[in-house]
Motif scaffolding. Structure first.
Motif, short mmCIF file in Angstrom:
data_model
loop_
_atom_site.label_atom_id
_atom_site.label_comp_id
_atom_site.label_asym_id
_atom_site.label_seq_id
_atom_site.Cartn_x
_atom_site.Cartn_y
_atom_site.Cartn_z
N LEU A 107 -6.26 14.92 -18.84
CA LEU A 107 -5.35 13.80 -19.12
C LEU A 107 -5.40 13.41 -20.60
CD1 LEU A 107 -6.16 11.64 -15.95
CD2 LEU A 107 -4.06 12.92 -16.39
N GLU A 108 -6.61 13.44 -21.17
CA GLU A 108 -6.71 13.16 -22.62
C GLU A 108 -6.01 14.26 -23.41
OE1 GLU A 108 -7.41 10.40 -23.48
OE2 GLU A 108 -9.21 9.55 -22.57
N GLU A 109 -6.15 15.50 -22.96
CA GLU A 109 -5.50 16.62 -23.67
C GLU A 109 -3.98 16.49 -23.59
OE1 GLU A 109 -7.46 19.87 -21.76
OE2 GLU A 109 -9.33 19.57 -22.89
N ARG A 110 -3.50 16.06 -22.44
CA ARG A 110 -2.05 15.86 -22.28
C ARG A 110 -1.56 14.74 -23.21
NH1 ARG A 110 0.27 14.00 -16.54
NH2 ARG A 110 -0.48 12.03 -17.33
N LEU A 111 -2.33 13.67 -23.29
CA LEU A 111 -1.93 12.55 -24.16
C LEU A 111 -1.97 12.98 -25.64
CD1 LEU A 111 -1.04 9.63 -24.47
CD2 LEU A 111 -3.44 8.91 -24.31
N LEU A 112 -2.95 13.80 -25.99
CA LEU A 112 -3.01 14.28 -27.38
C LEU A 112 -1.78 15.14 -27.69
CD1 LEU A 112 -4.47 14.40 -30.08
CD2 LEU A 112 -5.83 16.33 -29.21
N ARG A 113 -1.36 15.96 -26.73
CA ARG A 113 -0.15 16.77 -26.94
C ARG A 113 1.07 15.84 -27.12
NH1 ARG A 113 -2.56 20.11 -22.98
NH2 ARG A 113 -1.24 19.28 -21.32
N ARG A 114 1.08 14.76 -26.39
CA ARG A 114 2.18 13.79 -26.56
C ARG A 114 2.13 13.17 -27.96
NH1 ARG A 114 3.54 9.07 -22.15
NH2 ARG A 114 4.84 7.72 -23.45
N TYR A 115 0.92 12.86 -28.44
CA TYR A 115 0.80 12.31 -29.79
C TYR A 115 1.23 13.36 -30.83
CZ TYR A 115 -1.77 8.21 -28.00
OH TYR A 115 -2.13 7.05 -27.35
N TYR A 116 0.85 14.63 -30.62
CA TYR A 116 1.33 15.70 -31.53
C TYR A 116 2.86 15.69 -31.58
CZ TYR A 116 -3.27 18.12 -31.70
OH TYR A 116 -4.58 18.45 -31.90
N GLU A 138 4.98 13.33 -30.79
CA GLU A 138 5.52 12.11 -31.42
C GLU A 138 5.37 12.14 -32.94
OE1 GLU A 138 4.74 9.14 -27.58
OE2 GLU A 138 3.50 8.93 -29.38
N CYS A 139 4.37 12.92 -33.42
CA CYS A 139 4.15 13.05 -34.87
C CYS A 139 4.96 14.22 -35.45
CB CYS A 139 2.67 13.29 -35.16
SG CYS A 139 1.62 11.88 -34.81
N GLY A 140 5.65 14.97 -34.60
CA GLY A 140 6.39 16.12 -35.09
C GLY A 140 5.48 17.26 -35.50
N ARG A 173 -3.62 9.09 -38.34
CA ARG A 173 -3.09 7.89 -39.04
C ARG A 173 -1.64 7.58 -38.62
NH1 ARG A 173 -3.75 9.27 -44.09
NH2 ARG A 173 -5.77 8.33 -44.47
N PRO A 174 -0.76 8.59 -38.57
CA PRO A 174 0.62 8.28 -38.16
C PRO A 174 0.72 7.73 -36.73
CG PRO A 174 0.54 10.42 -39.22
CD PRO A 174 -0.89 9.97 -39.03
N THR A 175 -0.17 8.19 -35.84
CA THR A 175 -0.15 7.67 -34.47
C THR A 175 -0.51 6.19 -34.46
OG1 THR A 175 -0.67 9.82 -33.53
CG2 THR A 175 -1.19 7.90 -32.16
#
Ligand SMILES: [Zn+2]
Length: 420
Positions: free
Chosen positions: A167-176, A178-180, A197-199
């Motif tokens: 679940l953390e890995e999935r959220l990190l992919r979402r943050y990636y 969202e950061c483009g 920082r951008p997140t």
């Protein structure tokens, strides 16, 4: 205009069990009436976003939901058979939750806040959305995922962690996304500059008042102070001391959150799941972090107040940038027990103590609404008991007792987050 329902003193006494059956000095009635009138700021909760028929049900109320783990032995107050759960359900819904939810539609979550006597709820969620307006719900997103950019297989030692890390890995992919950013950047410097920082800045710009860490579900709260070089090496090679890299990233997030004016919320207490390592959540593990001069511009909030290590929590309140709330305790523990914890803190540094519910959708029977009902009433009763005891022991005047009630239920949080 939403219907305003303030809790009456009699109501919260009834909802929290049967005080008459307990051998106790009661809450001062005048104080109870004052406490019942205060519209609260709830420092920590997980409201569920109301969704329309046919819409996917909300699943963003937690980054690490605990309602799908292997069975554990639930605390008695949280069981679906608990008389308090049944009473909360009856009081809120009179037997027909679906009908009430349908009647209020998109305003349902706001209506629930009105029933709980809560003016503003800090919503610890992956994302906000329609039905949770900023006028009543302030966002606290999750930062843990940013701490685990490597392969996390070596960190998985039990079924709970096996459920959590993907679940953390999935959220990190979402943050990636969202950061483009397509995937893990090659260097730590690039990771911090183009993802972390951008997140945090995006969260802040979207209205976040704090970043939340559920770290104790995944690892110890003992955060070291590694060198940049050692962290860079682990990031680039994937080999070596992964914890040192996590610690470095945590400190970066804490420092950036301070710069951006967001508090850092840390789960400090026993937690959900049958494999939770309570020793990892001891608040004293955080002391080196709190004592780091380079992080004094960051405000830390010990969410849940360190239970069962609530005595250890008390001295940490003397750190100028450290606060506490008593969420989760109000859901799992009885008012008498919670009142003793609150009293210790109020006798020490009362400006740092905040009311909170941890209203959470624990099960089909115990939704965030029922949990919130039990917790808001438990919190008010516990606060009343603590202040009544201090009043009777001549520690404080009646006026000061009312002032402390307002501080705990509302004013301390308003000041900390700059709420109106
Ligand atoms: Zn929570």
């Amino acid at each position: 205009m939403p219907r305003l329902v303030l809790l009456s003193a009699a109501l919260f006494a009834v909802a929290c069990g049967n005080p008459a059956a307990r051998n106790q000095p009661d809450i001062d009635t005048q104080l109870a009436a004052e406490i019942a009138k205060i519209r609260a700021v709830d420092n920590h909760a997980h409201p569920v976003r109301p969704t329309a028929a046919g819409e996917k049900p909300d699943d963003e109320y937690d980054a690490l939901p605990v309602d799908n783990l292997e069975a554990q032995s639930d605390p008695v107050r949280q069981r679906s058979s608990s008389p308090e759960v049944i009473e909360a359900h009856r009081r809120l819904f009179n037997g027909d939750k679906a009908k009430i939810a349908g009647a209020h539609g998109a305003d349902y979550a706001v209506w629930i806040l009105d029933q709980l006597g809560i003016e503003t709820m800090l919503a610890n969620r992956v994302a906000m959305g329609p039905g949770l307006p900023e006028s009543r719900f302030r966002w606290v997103p999750f930062a843990d995922a940013l701490m685990y950019p490597l392969d996390n297989q070596s960190l998985i030692h039990n079924p709970d962690q096996k459920a959590f890390f993907p679940l953390e890995e999935r959220l990190l992919r979402r943050y990636y996304a969202e950061c483009g950013v397509a995937g893990k950047p090659a260097t730590l410097a690039a990771y911090l500059d183009t993802v972390v920082r951008p997140t945090l800045e995006r969260h802040k710009n979207a209205g976040a008042v704090a970043e939340k860490f559920e770290m104790a579900y995944l690892r110890t709260l003992d955060v070291g102070n590694p060198t940049r070089e050692s962290a860079e090496k682990v990031y680039a090679t994937g080999a070596g001391d992964y914890k040192a890299l996590q610690d470095y990233i945590f400190r970066f997030i804490a420092s950036e959150s301070g710069r951006l004016g967001m508090a850092v919320h840390i789960h400090v207490a026993h937690g959900g799941g049958g494999y939770f390592n309570t020793a990892w959540a001891n608040p004293l593990l955080l002391e080196p972090l709190f004592d780091d001069p380079s992080l004094r511009k960051t405000t830390f909030v010990m969410i849940h107040g360190g239970w069962p290590f609530t005595s250890e929590t008390t001295p940490l309140l003397s750190k100028p940038n450290v606060y506490v709330d008593f969420s989760e305790q109000t859901a799992f523990n009885y008012p008498r027990d919670v009142s003793e914890v609150i009293r210790k803190w109020l006798e020490y540094v009362p400006e740092k103590v905040m009311f909170a519910t941890d209203a959470y959708p624990f099960s089909p029977e115990v939704g965030w609404e029922e949990a919130g009902w039990i917790a808001t009433n438990t919190g008010r009763e516990a606060l009343g008991l603590a202040l009544s005891g201090m009043l009777r022991d001549n520690e404080i005047t009646r006026d000061r007792a009312v002032e402390l009630a307002r501080m705990v239920l509302r004013d301390n949080a308003r000041k900390l987050y700059g709420l109106k």
